[in-house]
Design a protein around this motif. Structure first.
Motif, PDB file in Angstrom:
ATOM      1  N   GLN A  12      40.635  33.410 -49.292  1.00 17.87           N
ATOM      2  CA  GLN A  12      38.984  33.838 -49.136  1.00 17.87           C
ATOM      3  C   GLN A  12      38.197  32.774 -50.026  1.00 17.87           C
ATOM      4  O   GLN A  12      36.996  32.824 -49.562  1.00 17.87           O
ATOM      5  CB  GLN A  12      38.858  35.180 -49.457  1.00 17.87           C
ATOM      6  CG  GLN A  12      37.590  35.970 -49.070  1.00 17.87           C
ATOM      7  CD  GLN A  12      37.414  36.052 -47.920  1.00 17.87           C
ATOM      8  OE1 GLN A  12      38.237  36.743 -47.133  1.00 17.87           O
ATOM      9  NE2 GLN A  12      36.113  35.777 -47.215  1.00 17.87           N
ATOM     10  N   ASN A  71      35.373  31.785 -42.433  1.00 16.52           N
ATOM     11  CA  ASN A  71      34.680  32.861 -43.464  1.00 16.52           C
ATOM     12  C   ASN A  71      33.230  33.094 -43.094  1.00 16.52           C
ATOM     13  O   ASN A  71      32.873  34.510 -43.432  1.00 16.52           O
ATOM     14  CB  ASN A  71      34.903  32.663 -44.767  1.00 16.52           C
ATOM     15  CG  ASN A  71      36.331  32.740 -45.324  1.00 16.52           C
ATOM     16  OD1 ASN A  71      37.358  33.197 -44.868  1.00 16.52           O
ATOM     17  ND2 ASN A  71      36.432  32.128 -46.580  1.00 16.52           N
ATOM     18  N   VAL A  80      36.006  41.721 -51.299  1.00 17.38           N
ATOM     19  CA  VAL A  80      34.808  41.031 -50.540  1.00 17.38           C
ATOM     20  C   VAL A  80      33.614  41.604 -50.414  1.00 17.38           C
ATOM     21  O   VAL A  80      32.654  41.191 -50.685  1.00 17.38           O
ATOM     22  CB  VAL A  80      35.564  40.391 -49.290  1.00 17.38           C
ATOM     23  CG1 VAL A  80      34.744  39.672 -48.253  1.00 17.38           C
ATOM     24  CG2 VAL A  80      36.848  39.597 -49.703  1.00 17.38           C
TER      25      VAL A  80
END
Lengths: 243, 78
Positions: A58, A22, A213
């Motif tokens: 995530q 990530n 995000v």
């Protein structure tokens, strides 16, 4: 490893292995912001199942999943949480089990009830971002009004057939009534005729997760005051201005 | 004056000769979106969003020469 430990490591410049892929995109600070964030997903069906799956991977710190429905055989073509073994199970409960299996650092609350005008404000209080993964227009408008009143960013998604639409509604932006302004009182859209094939909800859900995000990390440009419309029958991806 | 109507999803059924949903249309000066819906024989009840040159618009919007009019049916599924 617990979330507090992970946050301490990130603050010290160490990235736990599970989040390493990530970091090139959102940075260690962005990952920390995600782990400190609270996101509510309204609906755990075609859109919501994939949204919950991706948000857990995530690394969103807290997820509230709201859905009073149970899995049925006609969900199996597209709803990633539906299996032949959990037909009849509440969708929010299945989502919570999946989140825990993916990422134990995520705190998840399953709410096995339908969002409505009476419970919406209470269910969404304290949430940082709300994701619209509903399957009807009427409840979407309730959700939109509630998120607006509470000043919570809302990521809208809706699908039918080969088509889908995604919009991010930040506090003060034109709301869902701009998208659904005509034909008041109509609960369903063209999905009643076109159905929802396997890939369409996954595509829309992925775009919605990217919006979450971006909102939470400050990386990139959310679809604020805009609507992304895709029609994969003709390979169209277009962005419109909502005003 | 000349308009480009773009029909999305199920609304393309109103223009079977244009499988891509793009319909060039001659319309009277000063025509509104609602009047164009009559010309292309689309029931306003089947239209949820209207975009003129990519920006959200209303049924009463007066159209200009060269405008691009996008018409969208409602998507409600999840």
């Amino acid at each position: 490893m617990g979330r507090a430990e992970t946050l301490a490591l990130l603050a010290a410049g160490h990235v736990p292995e599970r989040y390493r892929r990530n970091i090139g995109t959102i940075g260690a600070a962005g990952q920390a912001r995600l782990l400190e964030a609270k996101v509510a997903v309204i609906g755990a069906g075609g859109l919501g199942g994939t949204i919950v799956e991706l948000l857990a991977r995530q690394g969103i710190g807290y997820l509230k999943v709201i859905d009073g429905d149970t899995f049925a055989a006609h969900n199996l073509n597209r709803q990633i949480l539906a299996t032949e073994h959990n037909l009849g199970m509440n969708k929010a409960a299945a989502a919570a089990a999946r989140v825990t299996a993916i990422n134990a650092e995520v705190t998840v609350d399953a709410v096995p009830a339908m969002l409505c005008a009476d419970n919406a404000a209470g269910l969404l209080a304290g949430i940082d971002v709300v994701v619209d993964a509903l399957d009807n227009i009427e409840t979407r408008l309730i959700l939109g009004r509630t998120a607006s009143n509470l000043g919570i960013p809302l990521v809208h998604g809706a699908i039918a057939g080969f088509t889908g639409q995604i919009a991010t509604i930040l506090p003060g932006d034109p709301g869902l009534d701009r998208i659904y302004k005509l034909c008041a009182g109509q609960a369903k859209g063209i999905e009643t005729a076109l159905g929802n094939p396997a890939a369409t909800p996954a595509l829309a859900a992925s775009l919605q997760v990217q919006e979450v995000v971006k909102i939470l990390t400050g990386v990139g440009r959310p679809l604020s005051r805009q609507l992304l419309y895709f029609d994969t029958e003709l390979n169209l991806f277009e962005i419109f201005t909502l005003g | 004056m000349r308009l480009e109507v773009r029909l999305y999803a199920t609304l393309r059924q109103a223009a079977p000769a244009s499988p891509d949903g793009v319909v060039p249309l001659d319309i009277p000066d000063g025509a509104t979106v609602a009047e164009v819906l009559g010309l292309v024989k689309i029931d306003p009840a089947d239209v949820r969003m209207i975009m003129v040159n990519g920006v959200a618009a209303e049924l009463g919007r007066t159209l200009m020469d060269g405008d691009r009019l996008g018409l969208f049916p409602p998507l409600g599924g999840g």
